[in-house]
Design an enzyme around this catalytic site. Sequence first.
Site, PDB file in Angstrom:
ATOM      1  CB  CYS A 184      46.242 -25.419  -9.872  1.00  0.00           C
ATOM      2  SG  CYS A 184      45.071 -26.664  -9.729  1.00  0.00           S
ATOM      3  CG  HIS A 227      41.470 -24.047  -7.151  1.00  0.00           C
ATOM      4  ND1 HIS A 227      40.594 -24.876  -7.062  1.00  0.00           N
ATOM      5  CD2 HIS A 227      42.418 -24.085  -7.825  1.00  0.00           C
ATOM      6  CE1 HIS A 227      41.240 -25.891  -8.060  1.00  0.00           C
ATOM      7  NE2 HIS A 227      42.305 -25.430  -8.410  1.00  0.00           N
TER       8      HIS A 227
END
Length: 337
Positions: free
Chosen positions: A139, A219
Amino acid sequence: MIRVAVNGFGTIGKRVAWAVKLQPDMELVGVSKTKPDWEALLAVKMGLDVFVPEESIEKFEGSGIKPSGTIEEMVLKSDVIVDATPSGVGASYRLLYEKAGRKAVFQGGEKPGVADASFNSLVNFSRVMGLKYLRILSCNTTGLARVIYALSRVGALRRVNGVVVRRGADPKETGRGPIEGLVLESLPPPSHHARDLAELFPSLEVNTYAIVAPTTLSHLHVLFAEFREPVSPSSVLEALYETPRVSVVGDHIRSTAELRELARYAGRPFGDIYEVVVWGSSVLVKGYTVALAYAVHQEAVVVPDNVDAIRALTASVKDPMDSISITDRTLGVKSWL
């Protein structure tokens, strides 16, 4: 129609299965589960065919779940398998896929050697078309690759330095952390993200640090890019706005918490954000250097690339932008922010 099976129905598998069902050129054969937990029950409730290990059939039936067959049978019914099993498990399934003569897409938790190439829709769709096995970037690396791709449209890049502040766990993961403090993960640097990016951008110097934070939502990256010639703020922003799967937001959103809340209330499926979301006011341009900050939703960002990888393996769509357009239209990418 491309017949697709999803081996694994966890965080990524359930999202990929849902996305595959929306594609006009794909048919979802089914999904696999190894134990009759709540996610297996969810798959049944969604009307999906659930395939299980042969030795687990009795256990599933005892839990009220009638399997549609074994995992081996699911593989044989498919043209392409998306392997969404836990990190490190996918490699053990490759022999099954090889024996059946089936192509497969692996996830970023597997080591690069599990596949013929790592994959990002924007960067190397055409170069890997027709291969047997692809590995989706993690990711974080997917987010980095999209932003680097966008910046490369502005001018020639000399080097990229980045700080990856990654979530400590997904919302459902009760056994991961930390629950307090920040952990400097990449010692010595660079983190694995730079090594993975070297496969896609072999002539570009990339250096990354990774920090693990006690959050489950998303994130956050801060990137510093150095160009070979001076660039303008307007050209950088234009490239970001125009790049597929990259969205730019203003100061009304200042945190990953607000971003995820907006996604939920905007009606995004699962509250997912497929796009890399750049804060427009974070873009700082000083001559040759550009700095910017952006969010990467770890549960969702790789889903569109998984769908495109299926088309790349089968060479059913020759132009990467055609595949990206189909995928993004069906998933509603960049239609809500």
